[in-house]
Design a protein around this motif. Sequence first.
Motif, PDB file in Angstrom:
ATOM      1  N   PHE A   1      -7.895  -0.234   7.804  1.00  0.00           N
ATOM      2  CA  PHE A   1      -6.654  -0.317   7.043  1.00  0.00           C
ATOM      3  C   PHE A   1      -5.480  -0.549   7.989  1.00  0.00           C
ATOM      4  CE2 PHE A   1      -9.393   2.538   4.540  1.00  0.00           C
ATOM      5  CZ  PHE A   1      -9.397   1.861   3.339  1.00  0.00           C
ATOM      6  N   ALA A   2      -4.499  -1.288   7.512  1.00  0.00           N
ATOM      7  CA  ALA A   2      -3.240  -1.475   8.238  1.00  0.00           C
ATOM      8  C   ALA A   2      -2.172  -0.626   7.566  1.00  0.00           C
ATOM      9  CB  ALA A   2      -2.823  -2.944   8.206  1.00  0.00           C
ATOM     10  N   THR A   3      -1.078  -0.443   8.263  1.00  0.00           N
ATOM     11  CA  THR A   3       0.107   0.174   7.656  1.00  0.00           C
ATOM     12  C   THR A   3       1.210  -0.873   7.642  1.00  0.00           C
ATOM     13  OG1 THR A   3       1.083   0.985   9.716  1.00  0.00           O
ATOM     14  CG2 THR A   3      -0.539   2.421   8.623  1.00  0.00           C
ATOM     15  N   PRO A   4       2.198  -0.703   6.778  1.00  0.00           N
ATOM     16  CA  PRO A   4       3.288  -1.682   6.731  1.00  0.00           C
ATOM     17  C   PRO A   4       4.032  -1.826   8.062  1.00  0.00           C
ATOM     18  CG  PRO A   4       3.340  -0.279   4.787  1.00  0.00           C
ATOM     19  CD  PRO A   4       2.327   0.318   5.722  1.00  0.00           C
ATOM     20  N   SER A   5       3.984  -0.801   8.898  1.00  0.00           N
ATOM     21  CA  SER A   5       4.728  -0.838  10.161  1.00  0.00           C
ATOM     22  C   SER A   5       3.944  -1.438  11.326  1.00  0.00           C
ATOM     23  CB  SER A   5       5.209   0.563  10.528  1.00  0.00           C
ATOM     24  OG  SER A   5       4.101   1.426  10.693  1.00  0.00           O
ATOM     25  N   TRP A   6       2.691  -1.819  11.106  1.00  0.00           N
ATOM     26  CA  TRP A   6       1.949  -2.516  12.163  1.00  0.00           C
ATOM     27  C   TRP A   6       2.646  -3.830  12.472  1.00  0.00           C
ATOM     28  CZ3 TRP A   6      -4.073  -2.976  11.828  1.00  0.00           C
ATOM     29  CH2 TRP A   6      -4.657  -1.720  11.974  1.00  0.00           C
ATOM     30  N   THR A   7       2.527  -4.284  13.708  1.00  0.00           N
ATOM     31  CA  THR A   7       2.995  -5.633  14.032  1.00  0.00           C
ATOM     32  C   THR A   7       1.941  -6.627  13.566  1.00  0.00           C
ATOM     33  OG1 THR A   7       1.957  -5.695  16.215  1.00  0.00           O
ATOM     34  CG2 THR A   7       4.230  -4.793  16.086  1.00  0.00           C
TER      35      THR A   7
ATOM     36  N   HIS B   1     -11.087  -8.621  16.129  1.00  0.00           N
ATOM     37  CA  HIS B   1     -12.074  -7.665  16.637  1.00  0.00           C
ATOM     38  C   HIS B   1     -13.147  -7.359  15.594  1.00  0.00           C
ATOM     39  CE1 HIS B   1     -13.732  -4.391  18.999  1.00  0.00           C
ATOM     40  NE2 HIS B   1     -13.645  -3.613  17.937  1.00  0.00           N
ATOM     41  N   GLY B   2     -12.735  -7.211  14.334  1.00  0.00           N
ATOM     42  CA  GLY B   2     -13.677  -6.849  13.274  1.00  0.00           C
ATOM     43  C   GLY B   2     -14.354  -8.029  12.615  1.00  0.00           C
ATOM     44  N   GLY B   3     -13.864  -9.243  12.854  1.00  0.00           N
ATOM     45  CA  GLY B   3     -14.468 -10.427  12.257  1.00  0.00           C
ATOM     46  C   GLY B   3     -14.213 -10.569  10.774  1.00  0.00           C
ATOM     47  N   PHE B   4     -13.030 -10.159  10.320  1.00  0.00           N
ATOM     48  CA  PHE B   4     -12.687 -10.298   8.905  1.00  0.00           C
ATOM     49  C   PHE B   4     -11.322 -10.954   8.760  1.00  0.00           C
ATOM     50  CE2 PHE B   4     -12.349  -5.852  10.316  1.00  0.00           C
ATOM     51  CZ  PHE B   4     -10.976  -5.682  10.298  1.00  0.00           C
ATOM     52  N   ARG B   5     -11.006 -11.373   7.517  1.00  0.00           N
ATOM     53  CA  ARG B   5      -9.791 -12.155   7.272  1.00  0.00           C
ATOM     54  C   ARG B   5      -8.752 -11.448   6.407  1.00  0.00           C
ATOM     55  NH1 ARG B   5     -11.778 -17.375   4.628  1.00  0.00           N
ATOM     56  NH2 ARG B   5     -13.148 -15.901   3.617  1.00  0.00           N
ATOM     57  N   HIS B   6      -9.047 -10.225   5.965  1.00  0.00           N
ATOM     58  CA  HIS B   6      -8.113  -9.484   5.116  1.00  0.00           C
ATOM     59  C   HIS B   6      -8.028  -8.034   5.573  1.00  0.00           C
ATOM     60  CE1 HIS B   6      -9.574 -12.766   2.506  1.00  0.00           C
ATOM     61  NE2 HIS B   6      -8.369 -12.742   1.996  1.00  0.00           N
ATOM     62  N   LEU B   7      -6.835  -7.488   5.492  1.00  0.00           N
ATOM     63  CA  LEU B   7      -6.626  -6.060   5.747  1.00  0.00           C
ATOM     64  C   LEU B   7      -5.915  -5.456   4.551  1.00  0.00           C
ATOM     65  CD1 LEU B   7      -5.216  -5.962   9.401  1.00  0.00           C
ATOM     66  CD2 LEU B   7      -7.341  -4.914   8.624  1.00  0.00           C
ATOM     67  N   ILE B   8      -6.438  -4.357   4.054  1.00  0.00           N
ATOM     68  CA  ILE B   8      -5.728  -3.601   3.020  1.00  0.00           C
ATOM     69  C   ILE B   8      -4.630  -2.819   3.721  1.00  0.00           C
ATOM     70  CG2 ILE B   8      -5.895  -1.780   1.273  1.00  0.00           C
ATOM     71  CD1 ILE B   8      -8.879  -2.535   0.977  1.00  0.00           C
ATOM     72  N   VAL B   9      -3.441  -2.861   3.150  1.00  0.00           N
ATOM     73  CA  VAL B   9      -2.301  -2.149   3.720  1.00  0.00           C
ATOM     74  C   VAL B   9      -2.094  -0.871   2.910  1.00  0.00           C
ATOM     75  CG1 VAL B   9       0.132  -2.291   4.360  1.00  0.00           C
ATOM     76  CG2 VAL B   9      -1.272  -4.368   4.376  1.00  0.00           C
ATOM     77  N   LEU B  10      -2.163   0.260   3.611  1.00  0.00           N
ATOM     78  CA  LEU B  10      -1.995   1.562   2.965  1.00  0.00           C
ATOM     79  C   LEU B  10      -0.670   2.183   3.364  1.00  0.00           C
ATOM     80  CD1 LEU B  10      -5.437   3.411   3.350  1.00  0.00           C
ATOM     81  CD2 LEU B  10      -4.600   2.071   1.420  1.00  0.00           C
ATOM     82  N   ASP B  11      -0.033   2.820   2.411  1.00  0.00           N
ATOM     83  CA  ASP B  11       1.157   3.630   2.661  1.00  0.00           C
ATOM     84  C   ASP B  11       0.943   4.950   1.935  1.00  0.00           C
ATOM     85  OD1 ASP B  11       3.642   4.424   3.534  1.00  0.00           O
ATOM     86  OD2 ASP B  11       4.757   3.246   2.065  1.00  0.00           O
ATOM     87  N   ARG B  12       0.911   6.037   2.692  1.00  0.00           N
ATOM     88  CA  ARG B  12       0.631   7.370   2.153  1.00  0.00           C
ATOM     89  C   ARG B  12      -0.697   7.407   1.396  1.00  0.00           C
ATOM     90  NH1 ARG B  12       5.964   6.325   0.972  1.00  0.00           N
ATOM     91  NH2 ARG B  12       7.446   7.388   2.316  1.00  0.00           N
ATOM     92  N   GLY B  13      -1.683   6.687   1.923  1.00  0.00           N
ATOM     93  CA  GLY B  13      -3.017   6.696   1.342  1.00  0.00           C
ATOM     94  C   GLY B  13      -3.221   5.799   0.139  1.00  0.00           C
ATOM     95  N   GLU B  14      -2.184   5.087  -0.266  1.00  0.00           N
ATOM     96  CA  GLU B  14      -2.274   4.201  -1.431  1.00  0.00           C
ATOM     97  C   GLU B  14      -2.181   2.742  -0.999  1.00  0.00           C
ATOM     98  OE1 GLU B  14      -2.790   5.133  -4.652  1.00  0.00           O
ATOM     99  OE2 GLU B  14      -2.988   7.163  -3.864  1.00  0.00           O
ATOM    100  N   PRO B  15      -3.002   1.853  -1.616  1.00  0.00           N
ATOM    101  CA  PRO B  15      -2.889   0.434  -1.280  1.00  0.00           C
ATOM    102  C   PRO B  15      -1.572  -0.149  -1.798  1.00  0.00           C
ATOM    103  CG  PRO B  15      -4.573   0.789  -2.971  1.00  0.00           C
ATOM    104  CD  PRO B  15      -4.074   2.130  -2.568  1.00  0.00           C
ATOM    105  N   VAL B  16      -0.802  -0.731  -0.882  1.00  0.00           N
ATOM    106  CA  VAL B  16       0.494  -1.315  -1.246  1.00  0.00           C
ATOM    107  C   VAL B  16       0.542  -2.812  -0.987  1.00  0.00           C
ATOM    108  CG1 VAL B  16       1.799   0.825  -0.934  1.00  0.00           C
ATOM    109  CG2 VAL B  16       1.512  -0.746   1.005  1.00  0.00           C
ATOM    110  N   GLY B  17      -0.519  -3.339  -0.385  1.00  0.00           N
ATOM    111  CA  GLY B  17      -0.543  -4.762  -0.100  1.00  0.00           C
ATOM    112  C   GLY B  17      -1.835  -5.163   0.587  1.00  0.00           C
ATOM    113  N   ILE B  18      -1.952  -6.456   0.756  1.00  0.00           N
ATOM    114  CA  ILE B  18      -3.045  -7.036   1.534  1.00  0.00           C
ATOM    115  C   ILE B  18      -2.413  -8.076   2.446  1.00  0.00           C
ATOM    116  CG2 ILE B  18      -5.083  -8.524   1.476  1.00  0.00           C
ATOM    117  CD1 ILE B  18      -6.054  -7.139  -0.949  1.00  0.00           C
TER     118      ILE B  18
END
Length: 133
Positions: free
Chosen positions: A78-84, A94-111
Amino acid sequence: MLVRDAMSTVVLTIGPAHTLRQAAALMSARRVGAAVVLDPDGTGIGILTERDVLNAVGLGQNPDTEPTHAHTTTDVVFATPSWTLEEAARAMAHGGFRHLIVLDRGEPVGIVSVRDIIRCWAPARQQQMTLSH
């Protein structure tokens, strides 16, 4: 630039009992390449991508009866909104994938997808090239 600047806030969420055809239809209608699979009674938050659907169909599995939970990735980074965007791109590479779920306070807020990152980086790169010439 940060993940919050690039991520899509249109998050398609589905349940683990949706069929692959239902998931594919929803993903197609929303024009997204991934869906967040919410399973509050089981694995929690997972992701189903267009590649997962393609692989299942390619293996001859019936998309009308095959449940999404059988194809959901539950070992999710998972990413956070504050990641660069660099952090997000590094995690994807590194993980070999094309999407990251973005979590804020444990809830999905974006991809955030590779396409989102490229969309943000391309204009900046073009501007750098124009200024250097």
